[in-house]
Design an enzyme around this catalytic site. Sequence first.
Site, PDB file in Angstrom:
ATOM      1  N   HIS A 182       1.224   0.830  -7.346  1.00 55.11           N
ATOM      2  CA  HIS A 182       1.168  -0.009  -6.143  1.00 55.11           C
ATOM      3  C   HIS A 182       2.446   0.132  -5.322  1.00 55.11           C
ATOM      4  CE1 HIS A 182       0.806  -4.275  -4.290  1.00 55.11           C
ATOM      5  NE2 HIS A 182       0.178  -3.401  -3.541  1.00 55.11           N
ATOM      6  N   GLU A 205       4.935  -0.942  -8.208  1.00 57.35           N
ATOM      7  CA  GLU A 205       4.428  -1.643  -9.392  1.00 57.35           C
ATOM      8  C   GLU A 205       3.514  -0.685 -10.157  1.00 57.35           C
ATOM      9  OE1 GLU A 205       4.368  -6.205  -7.604  1.00 57.35           O
ATOM     10  OE2 GLU A 205       2.501  -5.092  -7.680  1.00 57.35           O
ATOM     11  N   ASN A 259       2.818  -9.757  -4.712  1.00 53.92           N
ATOM     12  CA  ASN A 259       1.894 -10.529  -3.880  1.00 53.92           C
ATOM     13  C   ASN A 259       1.623 -11.907  -4.477  1.00 53.92           C
ATOM     14  OD1 ASN A 259       1.694  -8.686  -1.854  1.00 53.92           O
ATOM     15  ND2 ASN A 259      -0.185  -7.736  -2.605  1.00 53.92           N
ATOM     16  N   SER A 272      -4.202  -3.181  -3.775  1.00 56.20           N
ATOM     17  CA  SER A 272      -3.294  -4.328  -3.828  1.00 56.20           C
ATOM     18  C   SER A 272      -3.962  -5.544  -4.456  1.00 56.20           C
ATOM     19  CB  SER A 272      -2.757  -4.655  -2.437  1.00 56.20           C
ATOM     20  OG  SER A 272      -3.747  -4.542  -1.475  1.00 56.20           O
TER      21      SER A 272
HETATM   22  P1  NAI Z   1      -5.949   2.323   5.980  1.00 58.22           P
HETATM   23  O1  NAI Z   1      -7.168   1.682   6.523  1.00 58.22           O
HETATM   24  O2  NAI Z   1      -4.762   2.517   6.846  1.00 58.22           O
HETATM   25  O3  NAI Z   1      -6.336   3.758   5.388  1.00 58.22           O
HETATM   26  C1  NAI Z   1      -7.415   3.995   4.529  1.00 58.22           C
HETATM   27  C2  NAI Z   1      -7.862   5.439   4.719  1.00 58.22           C
HETATM   28  O4  NAI Z   1      -8.816   5.768   3.718  1.00 58.22           O
HETATM   29  C3  NAI Z   1      -8.541   5.691   6.064  1.00 58.22           C
HETATM   30  O5  NAI Z   1      -7.933   6.789   6.689  1.00 58.22           O
HETATM   31  C4  NAI Z   1      -9.996   5.986   5.684  1.00 58.22           C
HETATM   32  O6  NAI Z   1     -10.614   6.917   6.540  1.00 58.22           O
HETATM   33  C5  NAI Z   1      -9.852   6.539   4.310  1.00 58.22           C
HETATM   34  N1  NAI Z   1     -11.025   6.415   3.457  1.00 58.22           N
HETATM   35  C6  NAI Z   1     -11.860   5.359   3.344  1.00 58.22           C
HETATM   36  N2  NAI Z   1     -12.789   5.605   2.414  1.00 58.22           N
HETATM   37  C7  NAI Z   1     -12.521   6.849   1.911  1.00 58.22           C
HETATM   38  C8  NAI Z   1     -13.112   7.639   0.904  1.00 58.22           C
HETATM   39  N3  NAI Z   1     -14.162   7.229   0.223  1.00 58.22           N
HETATM   40  N4  NAI Z   1     -12.551   8.839   0.641  1.00 58.22           N
HETATM   41  C9  NAI Z   1     -11.480   9.277   1.332  1.00 58.22           C
HETATM   42  N5  NAI Z   1     -10.892   8.558   2.305  1.00 58.22           N
HETATM   43  C10 NAI Z   1     -11.409   7.362   2.584  1.00 58.22           C
HETATM   44  O7  NAI Z   1      -5.575   1.491   4.676  1.00 58.22           O
HETATM   45  P2  NAI Z   1      -4.144   1.288   3.993  1.00 58.22           P
HETATM   46  O8  NAI Z   1      -3.467   0.128   4.613  1.00 58.22           O
HETATM   47  O9  NAI Z   1      -3.445   2.597   3.944  1.00 58.22           O
HETATM   48  O10 NAI Z   1      -4.571   0.838   2.519  1.00 58.22           O
HETATM   49  C11 NAI Z   1      -5.069   1.721   1.577  1.00 58.22           C
HETATM   50  C12 NAI Z   1      -5.038   1.095   0.199  1.00 58.22           C
HETATM   51  O11 NAI Z   1      -3.703   0.703  -0.102  1.00 58.22           O
HETATM   52  C13 NAI Z   1      -5.888  -0.147   0.032  1.00 58.22           C
HETATM   53  O12 NAI Z   1      -6.408  -0.170  -1.264  1.00 58.22           O
HETATM   54  C14 NAI Z   1      -4.885  -1.276   0.239  1.00 58.22           C
HETATM   55  O13 NAI Z   1      -5.279  -2.463  -0.397  1.00 58.22           O
HETATM   56  C15 NAI Z   1      -3.660  -0.689  -0.417  1.00 58.22           C
HETATM   57  N6  NAI Z   1      -2.373  -1.226   0.022  1.00 58.22           N
HETATM   58  C16 NAI Z   1      -2.130  -1.471   1.348  1.00 58.22           C
HETATM   59  C17 NAI Z   1      -0.899  -1.964   1.753  1.00 58.22           C
HETATM   60  C18 NAI Z   1      -0.604  -2.218   3.191  1.00 58.22           C
HETATM   61  O14 NAI Z   1       0.380  -2.923   3.486  1.00 58.22           O
HETATM   62  N7  NAI Z   1      -1.372  -1.677   4.139  1.00 58.22           N
HETATM   63  C19 NAI Z   1       0.165  -2.252   0.767  1.00 58.22           C
HETATM   64  C20 NAI Z   1      -0.165  -1.881  -0.583  1.00 58.22           C
HETATM   65  C21 NAI Z   1      -1.401  -1.435  -0.929  1.00 58.22           C
END
Ligand code: NAI
Length: 498
Positions: free
Chosen positions: A145, A157, A195, A124
């Site tokens: 995105h 996006e 955003n 994001s």
């Molecule tokens: P989250 O913390 O819920 O999930 C991330 C997952 O990735 C975790 O299960 C973790 O164990 C895993 N992980 C971490 N490093 C890893 C690796 N090297 N290889 C494989 N798995 C790995 O995070 P979330 O909220 O799902 O966000 C994920 C991405 O999406 C981020 O880049 C965030 O900026 C983006 N994003 C998040 C939004 C939101 O509202 N939460 C909205 C849009 C984008």
Amino acid sequence: MMDMNAPQLSLGVIGAGAMGTGIAQVAATGGIDVIVFDTRPGAAAKACEGIAARLSKRAAEGKMPTEDADAAAKRLHPAASLTDIAPCAIVIEAIVEDLTVKTELFSELEKLVAPDAILASNTSSLPIGAIAAGLQRKDRVAGLHFFNPVPVMKLVEIIRGPDTTEAVAEALFVLARRLGRTPVLVKDTPGFLVNFGGRAINTEALALAHENVASPAEIDAVMRDCYGFRMGPFELMDLTGVDVNFPVTRFIYESFFDDPRLRSTPMHRYKLETGQLGRKTGRGFYSYAEGAEKPSADTRTGANPASAVFIHGEMRGLETLLAECGTDILASDDGTAPILAAPLGEDASAYAARNGLDHRRLVCIDMISDTAKRVTLMTSPGAERAVLESVIAIFQEARAVTAIADSPGFIGQRVAAMVANLGCEMAQTGLASVEDIDLAMRLGLNYPKGPLELADAMGPEIVHRILTAVQALTGDDRYRPSQWLRRRAMLGLSARQA
Ligand code: NAI
């Protein structure tokens, strides 16, 4: 490159958190085989099971056919190791928001997958160009995105980095549609579109509260009742959490080299520092404690309504509104009756001084914001309370009334003009097409109108006048009009004129 509509398409999702799980769900329901990988042991399997359970619940509720839910569940495969991703024609990364961790993952991925496989990031805030920078093949890397919660939020996006090919972007459009999403093409700039665009309403609402113009409840009520927002800015910040929206706001402000248009207020940071994060902590801008009542946004009085008022200046709709409320309009100022005026971008003090009016009897009303449900009244520091109350009494039977402290542009004009202006700035910088700017803000943030549609509904010339007046009175370049807006206002063109 594989056709994203191919019946046998295999998609990898890396990261089985909130976003990865949502992406896997919409891919599986879109008829795609999904391989999910997460470094947390058991996380991928748990995500797949969770999706299957959600889909079967939807089927039980009659929201989707049982056979579709079962078929989608069968398409979900947890990966034992990253190498299981190798056969995927497209991989979507949704891991932790850390550039070093993401670039390490992408360099592993490019060695694993076929040369023509697409690598997409759900980041994001990180530049797609930076994620791709160290790779052998940067042309197949793009941003995809999604918004949270993915199955509910239709917008996606699509972001091209400096090397992303047209073919890759087009393939992602096809994929996004197959997942039931609405894609928009966005430039690789900080915060991308939604955003970035979302900063206007939040920061201006915070600025109004900071200046003690009105309370969060009053500001929210004006934006709901007069502009059709489903939630007011403070309600929304409490819902998303200050721990999410403050860092995003700071990141975007700093990324645009402290552009005052994007500036927040100390209160925003204070809420974070004191753990008043919103609904999740039971207190944010509002209290969510058991039995807590939302503060009223209505100003009411027991005073008698003024029988007649004098209107200074002309403003469409004001005479009709007064007639509806049964108030006579004096032909000239009799020296005692309330003076009503509807300034554009000026506060009551400036309006009284500029026009040589008796500021003690001047009550300003916002006639630019919709008055069908709620009217906003505003007085200068020296105004007589009895005069204000006699005017509140005129309106309070027919409308909700919010009486605020002196503010150039009231609440509604200021916030709406800032939203419209940031939309114009997005168009000026080519962040996306005019149509996509409006579409993305409607779908991504539930705006009743896109920012450029809002500019047109208000009139570009009016928006420009509001901003110019607020900028002149405050001396704050936060309110400087976008050049996109100025040109169209000067020429009488639509804000959507490319
Ligand atoms: P989250 O913390 O819920 O999930 C991330 C997952 O990735 C975790 O299960 C973790 O164990 C895993 N992980 C971490 N490093 C890893 C690796 N090297 N290889 C494989 N798995 C790995 O995070 P979330 O909220 O799902 O966000 C994920 C991405 O999406 C981020 O880049 C965030 O900026 C983006 N994003 C998040 C939004 C939101 O509202 N939460 C909205 C849009 C984008």
